[in-house]
Design a protein around this motif. Structure first.
Motif, short mmCIF file in Angstrom:
data_model
loop_
_atom_site.label_atom_id
_atom_site.label_comp_id
_atom_site.label_asym_id
_atom_site.label_seq_id
_atom_site.Cartn_x
_atom_site.Cartn_y
_atom_site.Cartn_z
N TYR A 278 0.81 -1.23 0.00
CA TYR A 278 0.00 0.00 0.00
C TYR A 278 0.84 1.28 0.00
N ASN A 404 -5.09 6.04 11.71
CA ASN A 404 -5.47 4.68 11.26
C ASN A 404 -5.01 4.47 9.82
N LYS A 406 -6.60 3.64 7.25
CA LYS A 406 -7.47 4.20 6.21
C LYS A 406 -6.99 5.62 5.88
N ASP A 407 -6.83 6.43 6.92
CA ASP A 407 -6.38 7.81 6.69
C ASP A 407 -4.92 7.83 6.21
N VAL A 410 -4.74 3.63 2.85
CA VAL A 410 -5.32 2.36 2.35
C VAL A 410 -6.74 2.70 1.88
N SER A 411 -6.88 2.88 0.57
CA SER A 411 -8.14 3.45 0.07
C SER A 411 -9.08 2.40 -0.54
N GLY A 413 -10.48 -0.23 1.07
CA GLY A 413 -11.22 -1.00 2.08
C GLY A 413 -10.48 -2.27 2.50
N LEU A 414 -9.16 -2.25 2.42
CA LEU A 414 -8.31 -3.38 2.81
C LEU A 414 -8.50 -4.61 1.92
N ARG A 447 -6.40 -5.14 10.69
CA ARG A 447 -7.80 -4.65 10.73
C ARG A 447 -7.97 -3.61 11.84
N TYR A 450 -6.59 -0.42 10.94
CA TYR A 450 -7.37 0.21 9.87
C TYR A 450 -8.62 0.88 10.43
N HIS A 451 -9.30 0.16 11.34
CA HIS A 451 -10.61 0.63 11.80
C HIS A 451 -10.56 1.56 13.00
#
Ligand code: NAD
Length: 613
Positions: A278, A404, A406-407, A410-411, A413-414, A447, A450-451
């Protein structure tokens, strides 16, 4: 307890100092005349740092024959190959790396390629060079704090076609010289200061809990934890604070030496995979994964994480920390029993939801009873994990680093989580983790990172300190135009000292004959207080002085202002001393009043422009 086997070596000479890049002539002398390739990146050229470094080398026999400034963050195979090709084409016989880990790793591996030839992938692996293989001499100058790559045997280069990062490890990657100059890191933006600093903290923590720990790496790692955790917020909040920047560079270097010996663990395994798949910046990936891996390893390494907590400034009962607890002396076996009491369980649950500070305070209070050692250390270990979470949140507040994955970029959604897990499981760092990394755990950690909905946390005033003033860079150099001027100033000044009502008699009592041999410009002055009178003699002296001090004339000028420390100068080889040095050093207190006299003397002589402020 010691491990069955350990080894330690650091052939690299390292120098540290604010603005030291402008003063490297003596240090680089052993390299002789060289044609160097300077490896760096475009941003560092734009910030003017590369010019600063080049100016430093201008006064040395090392000529910068070419500048390769095309290193991207997370350097690639192509980059290394292009760099090596340029260096060969310019006929370079030396490598200088100026930059973050991406630049320094490029410099290391390009060096290997220049000497060994072939394709880069042929050299991937660990310790493929034999002990008599030599690479080109190298100097590495970090501008982030950091990877510690300037003192590690490893390099990491990305293979974008296969979404992986290739590891290289060779003893010969260690440079002959590493230069740590905090002034080269003040331009590092907040987000990068935070992420690279957390990378260094990860090195230190993983080095301390890894399977290949040793007393040497332990010592380095714990001090690195203290330096980094104690200065990272300050370095982000006050980017110009050279003390904080210096502490970060020193911490990063210590952590680098530590992990270069004991290796890193599961945090790095996952971070490398996140970088490869990523393209998450290495330091940021480490920052987000580190607390999760600490929690995963915690039960197996409670004592070690408790030590880390202590190094991070989380206090818990000292009587226990120093191994004098009843538990450690095997006189009582209460802790396990106590830990099973329901009252303690509910207390534990209460504390588990609290902040690391509350935990530390409670642990202190309870620990003072002195008999629930294991439980206290466990609370301290958990506090270490909380402290890392807290640091991330505070850094997010100060610099805006994401909290996290995502920010962090990682665009999808994993979607590629399985690929990340597979890559991580194959990463060499996983071999050293204190607990066998399980694939399911790796997936769960990713995970979670990420979350997570962690929020930035303001930094209280007492966690920062007032900015330490920027040290004056300006120095007057080449003060004495020629030997005549040197003699005129210094001999007259020494005559003044001789006649001084306080200094003169004490000098006479010293019974010492000291000779100063000056360079740039040359001059020899002997102060002979061995006889009845003090004699100040110009030029060669036919007796045998008890001590001879050889130094640059500029050093003498600084010394007589009280701005140069003779003991430090001896350590730095700015002064060479022959004879009874301790006796000379004992003279120093006598000379203290002269530090006020010298500037006055210069001003009265009409040389006020030479006075150092
Ligand atoms: P980096 O070298 O990728 O630099 C990140 C960015 O910061 C770049 O854009 C760079 O131009 C900029 N920068 C660097 N110094 C600056 C300064 N003083 N002022 C302004 N901008 C500046 O970041 P890094 O974290 O130092 O290195 C990461 C790389 O190092 C990764 O490839 C990682 O895998 C590798 N690494 C190597 C080791 C090792 O021991 N060899 C250890 C850890 C990480």
């Amino acid at each position: 307890m010691l491990p069955e086997y350990f080894e330690f070596s650091l052939p690299t000479k390292l120098i540290y100092g604010i603005g030291i890049i402008g003063n490297i002539s003596d240090t680089v002398k052993p390299f002789g005349k060289r044609k160097a390739i300077l490896v760096t990146d475009e941003i560092l050229v734009e910030t003017g740092l590369v010019d600063k470094v080049k100016a430093g080398f201008k006064k040395t026999p090392i000529k910068i024959a070419g500048t390769f400034d095309q290193v991207p963050p997370n350097s690639t195979i192509d980059t290394v190959e292009n760099c090596a090709a340029m260096a060969k084409q310019k006929g370079c016989d030396m490598v200088i790396g100026v930059g973050g880990g991406s630049v320094i790793d490029t410099a290391k591996v390009a060096n290997l390629l220049m000497v060994k030839g072939g394709a880069l992938k042929d050299h991937m692996g660990a310790y493929l060079l034999s002990s008599d293989d030599r690479l080109l001499p190298s100097i590495l100058i970090p501008t982030t704090a950091g990877t510690g790559s300037e003192v590690t045997k490893v390099a990491v280069i990305a293979d974008p076609e296969n979404d992986v990062k290739l590891p290289f490890a060779e003893e010969q990657f260690l440079p002959q010289l590493a230069i740590l100059d905090p002034a080269l890191t003040t331009s590092l933006p907040g987000k990068l200061t935070a992420a690279t600093g957390m990378d260094a903290l990860t090195h230190a923590i993983e080095a301390y809990v890894d399977k290949e720990w040793s007393p040497a790496s332990d010592a380095l790692a714990l001090h690195a934890v203290a330096l980094i955790s104690g200065n990272i917020l300050q370095a982000c909040a006050k980017p110009d604070d050279l003390e904080a920047r210096g502490a970060m560079l020193a911490g990063s270097f210590l952590a680098g030496v530590a992990f270069s010996h004991s290796m890193v663990g599961m945090t790095h395994g996952i971070a490398h995979a996140l970088g490869g798949v990523y393209h998450i910046p290495h330091g940021l990936a480490n920052a987000l994964i580190l607390p999760e891996v600490m929690a995963y390893n915690l039960e197996a390494k409670v004592d070690r994480y408790a030590d880390i907590a202590f190094a991070m400034g989380i206090s818990y009962p000292q009587v226990i920390h120093h191994g004098r607890s009843l538990l450690h002396s095997n006189r009582l076996d209460l802790p396990t029993k106590l830990a099973n009491l329901s009252g303690v369980d509910s207390l534990k649950e209460y504390i588990n939801t609290g902040s690391h500070r509350a935990r530390g305070m409670l642990a202190s209070a309870i620990g003072s009873f002195g008999f629930i050692d294991a439980w206290v250390r466990k609370q301290a270990a958990v506090a270490a994990v909380e402290k890392v979470h807290t640091l991330n949140r505070q850094l997010a507040h100060l610099t805006g680093i994401p909290l996290n994955l995502k920010d962090a970029g990682v665009s999808d959604g994993l979607e590629k989580i399985e690929q990340v897990a597979t890559t991580a499981m194959e990463d060499g760092s996983m071999l050293y983790n204190p607990v066998e990394p399980e694939r399911d755990a790796v997936i769960a950690i990713i995970r979670k990172a990420y979350h997570t909905k962690a929020k930035p946390l303001p930094v209280s005033r007492d966690e920062l300190r007032p900015r330490t003033s920027r040290r004056e860079d300006k120095q007057i150099t080449e003060v004495f135009k020629d030997s005549e001027m040197l003699y005129d100033i210094l001999i007259n000044f020494y005559e003044l000292l001789k006649a001084h009502p306080e200094i003169g008699p004490k000098l006479a009592q010293s019974d010492l004959c000291v000779q100063f041999r000056y360079k740039n410009p040359t001059g020899i002055i002997t102060i002979d207080a061995a006889g009845d009178d003090i004699k100040i003699l110009k030029g060669e002296y036919d007796g045998s002085p008890e001590v001879t001090l050889t130094m640059n004339a500029d050093f003498a000028h600084r010394f007589w202002h009280g701005k140069a420390n003779l003991v430090t100068a001896l350590t730095r080889r700015q002064v060479a001393a022959k004879g009874n040095v301790p006796r000379t050093i004992k003279l120093l207190p006598i000379l203290k009043p002269s530090y006020d006299l010298y500037p006055k003397f210069l001003t009265e002589k009409g040389l006020g422009n030479l006075v150092l402020r």
